[in-house]
Scaffold this active site. Structure first.
Site, PDB file in Angstrom:
ATOM      1  N   ASP A 201       0.822  -1.206   0.000  1.00 50.45           N
ATOM      2  CA  ASP A 201       0.000   0.000   0.000  1.00 50.45           C
ATOM      3  C   ASP A 201       0.862   1.264   0.000  1.00 50.45           C
ATOM      4  OD1 ASP A 201      -2.811   1.099   0.904  1.00 50.45           O
ATOM      5  OD2 ASP A 201      -1.401   1.956   2.341  1.00 50.45           O
ATOM      6  N   GLU A 243       0.793  -0.507  -5.082  1.00 46.86           N
ATOM      7  CA  GLU A 243      -0.169   0.577  -5.214  1.00 46.86           C
ATOM      8  C   GLU A 243       0.656   1.843  -5.350  1.00 46.86           C
ATOM      9  OE1 GLU A 243      -3.698   3.137  -3.145  1.00 46.86           O
ATOM     10  OE2 GLU A 243      -1.913   2.593  -2.031  1.00 46.86           O
TER      11      GLU A 243
HETATM   12  C1  GLC Z   1      -4.078   3.346   0.278  1.00 48.73           C
HETATM   13  C2  GLC Z   1      -5.367   2.569   0.485  1.00 48.73           C
HETATM   14  C3  GLC Z   1      -6.405   3.489   1.068  1.00 48.73           C
HETATM   15  C4  GLC Z   1      -5.887   4.074   2.367  1.00 48.73           C
HETATM   16  C5  GLC Z   1      -4.536   4.748   2.165  1.00 48.73           C
HETATM   17  C6  GLC Z   1      -3.888   5.097   3.469  1.00 48.73           C
HETATM   18  O1  GLC Z   1      -4.214   4.321  -0.677  1.00 48.73           O
HETATM   19  O2  GLC Z   1      -5.780   2.005  -0.718  1.00 48.73           O
HETATM   20  O3  GLC Z   1      -7.619   2.837   1.274  1.00 48.73           O
HETATM   21  O4  GLC Z   1      -6.807   5.019   2.863  1.00 48.73           O
HETATM   22  O5  GLC Z   1      -3.641   3.890   1.495  1.00 48.73           O
HETATM   23  O6  GLC Z   1      -3.521   3.919   4.137  1.00 48.73           O
END
Ligand code: GLC
Length: 506
Positions: A201, A243
């Site tokens: 993430d 991500e």
């Molecule tokens: C990523 C996740 C999201 C979350 C963010 C902070 O972007 O996909 O849902 O709010 O990280 O952890």
């Protein structure tokens, strides 16, 4: 280098444990609930399940605010349940990836509690502390609608701490080698449970440096390579999925020479798909594909149209952002951060033709497809819910009040419902969205070339039609609300076709 390339031709499915299936009557989904539904996922054609965070957490960011990386949120079950889930998946020849937020923790994490209490103690340097709340002015605020600074004053320590996301999510300090050690311990702990990999993430944000925007910094990339080497040495079949919501050229950084991530979500492509619908014009897709470099041989895109977050428009230029807002945001309650918190079916105006067309793109564009739970039955959303909860409501297994999700009359998140929008109502109907999606998934599997074949744009002769060849198939997608005659084939409004190239040439 990893031993197997399974991920380059797998069908992925994202589920949120708390919204999938409740087995306790508490109104919250459980790991055992996921186990109960594995046969459904297998039937649908899913190869790899991706679970969003299920760790101990105060749940102020749906679990992306982790309070303990080593324990399961008590609402969701136990470690034994998790182990059983992994075993049940393996029995079915399916795989599992979990989500790790390594950029930050919750303020409730013990490390943070210790860090704020004792600057000179073992955890004193685990977070990014400072006396100057103006430091790193170049670093953007991500949740612009919720935060007005990346620094938060901490009364206990008498200093500010840095956070990219919510102020209850302090960033870990990657300049501290002890934090690296923690990361490797966490990775080993979960890999030893039998995982197939991780979604990492918010990965571009690990380091901060003065004078720069602080995303995808060389130090961050170097640490990613270190994680990759660690996994390759110890768990050679494990995959890393990024991500990294970055501009197209920076997105490529996360693949490197095939020595960083195995997979990266295709954030550059996603908004272009919605743009093509909004304009009735395929050029946004042709253009982005023309700009996309070839991937290293051992890598793959993760193709997605929706997920648990808002349909993010952060990386779209001003003009296209307004276009997408005017096409898909009829009402401001649907806005979340810099994007739109709606599910696929409502975004497509609940028009079956458009929804199917989007699935056809998801399954034929380069990359491995990620399905988002509930979209395969055309679930609606509840835009009255806060933050991004609109798209996180319980999976609808059956018609009726608890939707076959729960026996509780007070589910944690409301059930949206809608006539015909449940697995039970669609499973036996060959014409249902669910069966059409399933058939398309099977069709994709029948053409394994679609996993890795290059994208060869074909001039369709019509502005609204995207045509390309991949792996022996000519794929056609019509973004217009009118029938288009391409000479060799007629496409209905929002029609699509996958034609073996030999047949197309006859
Ligand atoms: C990523 C996740 C999201 C979350 C963010 C902070 O972007 O996909 O849902 O709010 O990280 O952890």
């Amino acid at each position: 280098m990893s031993g197997s390339f399974w991920f380059r031709n797998a069908i992925f499915y994202q589920a949120l444990v708390g919204s999938f299936k409740d087995t306790t009557g508490s109104g919250v989904g459980t790991l055992r609930g996921v186990i109960d539904k594995l046969d459904y996922l297998k039937w649908l054609g899913v190869d790899c399940l991706w679970l969003s965070p299920f760790y101990a957490s105060p749940m102020r960011d749906d679990g992306y605010d982790i309070a303990d990386y080593y324990s399961i949120h008590p609402d969701y079950g136990t470690m034994a349940d998790f182990e059983e889930l992994v075993a049940e998946l393996k029995k079915r020849d399916m795989r599992i990836m979990t989500d790790l937020a390594l950029n930050h923790t919750s303020i409730e994490h013990e490390w943070f509690q210790q860090s704020r209490l004792d600057p000179n103690g073992p955890y004193g340097d685990y977070y990014v502390w400072g006396d100057d709340a103006q430091r790193y002015p170049e670093i953007r605020i991500i949740f612009t609608d919720a935060e007005d600074s990346n620094w938060q004053w901490d009364e206990t320590r008498g200093q500010y701490y840095f956070h990219r996301f919510y102020s209850h999510q302090p960033d870990l300090n990657y300049d501290n080698p002890l934090v690296h050690e923690e990361v490797f311990n966490i990775l080993s702990f979960w890999m030893d449970k039998g995982l197939d990999g991780f979604r990492l993430d918010a990965i571009p944000y690990l380091y901060e440096r003065d004078g720069v925007g602080g995303e995808s910094l060389p130090e961050t990339i170097e640490f990613i390579e270190k994680i990759r080497r660690f996994l390759d040495e110890n768990y050679p079949d494990a995959i890393m999925l990024a991500e990294a919501n970055q501009p197209p050229s920076e997105t490529m950084e996360f693949f490197g020479k095939g020595d960083r991530f195995h997979m990266v979500f295709n954030f550059p492509l996603m908004p272009r798909l919605f743009q093509a619908f909004a304009l009735g014009d395929a050029s946004p897709i042709y253009n982005i594909m023309a700009a996309m470099p070839t991937l290293p041989e051992n890598c793959q895109w993760g193709t997605f149209v929706r997920n648990h977050d808002e349909l993010t428009l952060e990386m779209v230029d001003e003009g296209n952002r307004s276009l997408l807002y005017s096409a898909y945001l009829p009402d401001d309650s649907m806005r979340a951060h810099v994007g739109i918190a709606r599910r696929l079916a409502p975004l497509m105006g609940q028009d079956r033709r458009k929804i199917e067309l989007m699935y056809s793109l998801l399954l034929t564009m380069p990359g491995s497809p990620f399905l988002y739970y509930g979209d395969e039955i055309g679930m609606l959303d509840d835009t009255s819910l806060p933050d991004r909860d609109a798209v996180r409501t319980p999976m609808q297994w059956e018609p009726g009040p608890g939707a076959g999700f729960t026996t509780s009359s007070h589910p944690r998140r409301p059930i949206v419902g809608g006539k015909g929008i449940s697995v039970a109502e669609q499973v036996d109907d060959p014409e249902s969205l669910l069966n059409v999606v399933r058939t398309m998934v099977q069709e994709r599997k029948a053409h394994p070339e679609l996993g890795t074949a290059p994208f060869e744009a074909v001039e369709s002769g019509h502005i609204g039609v995207l045509a390309f060849e991949r792996g022996g198939l000519l794929c056609l997608h019509n973004f217009c609300d009118e029938t288009v005659d391409l000479g060799m084939v007629e496409l209905g409004p929002y029609g699509y076709a996958w034609i073996p190239v030999e047949a197309a040439e006859d």
